[in-house]
Enzyme design. Sequence first.
Site, PDB file in Angstrom:
ATOM      1  N   LYS A  51       0.849  -1.207   0.000  1.00 56.50           N
ATOM      2  CA  LYS A  51       0.000   0.000   0.000  1.00 56.50           C
ATOM      3  C   LYS A  51       0.879   1.249   0.000  1.00 56.50           C
ATOM      4  CE  LYS A  51      -1.797   1.592   4.011  1.00 56.50           C
ATOM      5  NZ  LYS A  51      -1.483   2.986   4.289  1.00 56.50           N
ATOM      6  N   ASN A  52       1.926   1.241   0.840  1.00 59.49           N
ATOM      7  CA  ASN A  52       2.709   2.467   1.040  1.00 59.49           C
ATOM      8  C   ASN A  52       3.766   2.696  -0.031  1.00 59.49           C
ATOM      9  OD1 ASN A  52       1.081   2.858   3.188  1.00 59.49           O
ATOM     10  ND2 ASN A  52       2.590   2.265   4.739  1.00 59.49           N
ATOM     11  N   ASP A 109       4.027   0.482  12.010  1.00 58.31           N
ATOM     12  CA  ASP A 109       2.849  -0.148  11.406  1.00 58.31           C
ATOM     13  C   ASP A 109       2.666  -1.599  11.848  1.00 58.31           C
ATOM     14  OD1 ASP A 109       3.117   1.566   8.182  1.00 58.31           O
ATOM     15  OD2 ASP A 109       2.463   2.218  10.160  1.00 58.31           O
ATOM     16  N   ARG A 153      -1.147  14.172  12.614  1.00 57.56           N
ATOM     17  CA  ARG A 153      -0.797  14.049  11.175  1.00 57.56           C
ATOM     18  C   ARG A 153      -0.514  15.415  10.537  1.00 57.56           C
ATOM     19  NH1 ARG A 153      -2.309   8.803   9.757  1.00 57.56           N
ATOM     20  NH2 ARG A 153      -0.601   8.857   8.300  1.00 57.56           N
ATOM     21  N   ARG A 210      -8.796  -0.680   4.183  1.00 59.21           N
ATOM     22  CA  ARG A 210      -7.948   0.365   3.578  1.00 59.21           C
ATOM     23  C   ARG A 210      -6.591  -0.208   3.192  1.00 59.21           C
ATOM     24  NH1 ARG A 210      -6.601   4.938   6.975  1.00 59.21           N
ATOM     25  NH2 ARG A 210      -5.396   5.310   5.097  1.00 59.21           N
ATOM     26  N   CYS A 223      -6.156   7.607   8.772  1.00 61.20           N
ATOM     27  CA  CYS A 223      -6.465   7.029  10.082  1.00 61.20           C
ATOM     28  C   CYS A 223      -6.191   8.055  11.180  1.00 61.20           C
ATOM     29  CB  CYS A 223      -5.559   5.827  10.332  1.00 61.20           C
ATOM     30  SG  CYS A 223      -6.244   4.355   9.618  1.00 61.20           S
TER      31      CYS A 223
HETATM   32  C1  EPZ Z   1       3.731   6.903   6.173  1.00 64.13           C
HETATM   33  O1  EPZ Z   1       2.857   7.870   6.745  1.00 64.13           O
HETATM   34  C2  EPZ Z   1       2.884   5.649   6.030  1.00 64.13           C
HETATM   35  N1  EPZ Z   1       1.760   5.901   5.136  1.00 64.13           N
HETATM   36  C3  EPZ Z   1       2.369   5.217   7.410  1.00 64.13           C
HETATM   37  O2  EPZ Z   1       1.641   4.009   7.242  1.00 64.13           O
HETATM   38  C4  EPZ Z   1       3.578   4.943   8.306  1.00 64.13           C
HETATM   39  O3  EPZ Z   1       3.108   4.618   9.611  1.00 64.13           O
HETATM   40  C5  EPZ Z   1       4.459   6.196   8.383  1.00 64.13           C
HETATM   41  O4  EPZ Z   1       4.834   6.610   7.041  1.00 64.13           O
HETATM   42  C6  EPZ Z   1       5.725   5.953   9.192  1.00 64.13           C
HETATM   43  O5  EPZ Z   1       6.432   4.903   8.646  1.00 64.13           O
HETATM   44  C7  EPZ Z   1       1.977   5.907   3.796  1.00 64.13           C
HETATM   45  O6  EPZ Z   1       3.088   5.724   3.337  1.00 64.13           O
HETATM   46  C8  EPZ Z   1       0.772   6.120   2.932  1.00 64.13           C
HETATM   47  P1  EPZ Z   1       5.478  10.311   8.476  1.00 64.13           P
HETATM   48  P2  EPZ Z   1       3.317   9.415   6.847  1.00 64.13           P
HETATM   49  O7  EPZ Z   1       5.330  11.571   7.716  1.00 64.13           O
HETATM   50  O8  EPZ Z   1       4.103   9.779   5.666  1.00 64.13           O
HETATM   51  C9  EPZ Z   1       5.219  13.502  11.937  1.00 64.13           C
HETATM   52  C10 EPZ Z   1      -0.143   2.544   7.584  1.00 64.13           C
HETATM   53  O9  EPZ Z   1      -0.653   2.028   8.589  1.00 64.13           O
HETATM   54  N2  EPZ Z   1       5.157  14.481  10.855  1.00 64.13           N
HETATM   55  O10 EPZ Z   1       6.748   9.536   8.376  1.00 64.13           O
HETATM   56  O11 EPZ Z   1       2.125  10.209   7.202  1.00 64.13           O
HETATM   57  C11 EPZ Z   1       3.934  12.673  12.034  1.00 64.13           C
HETATM   58  O12 EPZ Z   1       2.965  13.353  12.790  1.00 64.13           O
HETATM   59  C12 EPZ Z   1       0.242   4.009   7.605  1.00 64.13           C
HETATM   60  O13 EPZ Z   1       0.101   1.933   6.507  1.00 64.13           O
HETATM   61  C13 EPZ Z   1       5.242  15.831  11.167  1.00 64.13           C
HETATM   62  O14 EPZ Z   1       5.357  16.216  12.327  1.00 64.13           O
HETATM   63  O15 EPZ Z   1       4.277   9.334   8.122  1.00 64.13           O
HETATM   64  C14 EPZ Z   1       4.391  11.413  12.696  1.00 64.13           C
HETATM   65  O16 EPZ Z   1       4.441  11.621  14.084  1.00 64.13           O
HETATM   66  C15 EPZ Z   1      -0.037   4.662   8.947  1.00 64.13           C
HETATM   67  N3  EPZ Z   1       5.167  16.746  10.167  1.00 64.13           N
HETATM   68  C16 EPZ Z   1       5.812  11.223  12.167  1.00 64.13           C
HETATM   69  O17 EPZ Z   1       6.220  12.510  11.659  1.00 64.13           O
HETATM   70  C17 EPZ Z   1       5.044  16.363   8.846  1.00 64.13           C
HETATM   71  O18 EPZ Z   1       5.014  17.245   7.964  1.00 64.13           O
HETATM   72  C18 EPZ Z   1       5.925  10.198  11.048  1.00 64.13           C
HETATM   73  O19 EPZ Z   1       5.113  10.622  10.012  1.00 64.13           O
HETATM   74  C19 EPZ Z   1       4.969  14.990   8.550  1.00 64.13           C
HETATM   75  C20 EPZ Z   1       5.038  14.057   9.567  1.00 64.13           C
END
Ligand code: EPZ
Length: 418
Positions: free
Chosen positions: A22-23, A305, A121, A397, A116
């Site tokens: 998915k990711n 995850d 986020r 999803r 989710c």
């Molecule tokens: C990706 O989400 C994945 N989703 C998530 O998978 C996964 O848990 C996550 O990466 C971490 O590996 C997809 O790829 C579609 P991040 P993403 O930006 O990109 C903070 C699943 O279950 N952050 O690495 O949203 C954020 O709040 C999903 O398959 C900021 O503060 O994750 C979080 O605490 C869930 N500011 C941390 O960073 C930003 O601008 C990690 O978020 C962006 C993120």
Amino acid sequence: MEEYLIKGGKKLDGAVKISGAKNAALPILAAAVMTRGENVFTACPQISDVSSMLKILQSLGCKVDGSKETVSVDASMMNRCRIPDSLMKEMRSSVFLAGALLTRCGEAVISSPGGCDIGKRPIDIHISGLEKLGAKIEQKDGCILIKGNKLEAADVIMPYPSVGATENIMMAAIGAKGTTRLINCAREPEIADLQNYINRCGGKISGAGTGVITVEGGRELKGCEHRIMADRIEAGTYLLMALATEGRVFLDGISRPLIEPLMRILENAGYDIKSSQEWIWASYTGGRNIHGIIRTAPYPGFPTDLQPQMTTFLAKAGAGAIIEENIFEKRFEYVKQLKKMGADIEIFENKVIIRNNNILCGAQVEAQDLRGGAALVIAGLMADGSTVVRNTKYIKRGYGEFTEKIKGLGGEITVNEN
Ligand code: EPZ
């Protein structure tokens, strides 16, 4: 509202074909808007997040065809740059389109992303990275207007290795004149899959998987064929599901390095693990109790995850274990539901403590997010008696053919529309 009815207590035993990730699929489908000519994606997961992304691409004027795991996308005739609000809210990964739309149209309009509820986020790292490339950002009526038809390459130092922000800035950098470097970027394998796809389209990106990714801007991208990489989180979910029921499983189409942190924990606890480049086999052996602390971290650390699924597995195999969640601040919603099933676990700050190994008892529980929902299905399969898991839309999803694959392992699960 659809729900799963699960009869627990059976040892799962069988094989699972691992689907595309998915990711990886979501950012790659977003990247397709930067290409001209047909793309053919194989091993595309049949999940609702992908259907939502394809609906968004169609709403932008892309030609989308396909059936089952083969999807074709042609963005040549794309004629809109604004994602309809209704579709934008459907999932968080619609925010990935910002970078690709900036490169294609010189502008993007996104609203606060859906997805989710596992935390705030925010998208501040996305925004500051795009601004570094010269994009102008304006917030208006709940939307974020991003303009930038003359992006300039830059060194983008990321305050945190955000996966989505890394992918977004990579895609925007393709539209920026010169060579952009993303420093302190995310290293997840799905980012390497995105890099490979873009390079196959004629792009020139290097460094994915390391902390510095280099993007050469200004290159034309032509549609191509690409096979989506295997889903390491799906694989880890079925691995824990089978072992949680004291069974065994053959995971077809996944290589061990993609879930090394989980494999190491299980091997050290005496579970029987065999693997090759193409498959993983694991069997319950009455493994030793798992204790100590498991910390989620950006790749190559233990993946957030798999945190809910691991906690559920440890509810019976890990008295004294602690799971520390360091990525999302609200990823313990499922714990309350597990406690309804008799799990002797407690939340303390950003940790879950497994106090004792109780036998779980079937109950009525509510999925509240994708991976927490999958964890509740694992709990139902390992519990005595019957369990009802409500709100299956969250699980669908990210898991294709979920009940079919569980039945293929001998699990007793049926779908009920109530
Ligand atoms: C990706 O989400 C994945 N989703 C998530 O998978 C996964 O848990 C996550 O990466 C971490 O590996 C997809 O790829 C579609 P991040 P993403 O930006 O990109 C903070 C699943 O279950 N952050 O690495 O949203 C954020 O709040 C999903 O398959 C900021 O503060 O994750 C979080 O605490 C869930 N500011 C941390 O960073 C930003 O601008 C990690 O978020 C962006 C993120």
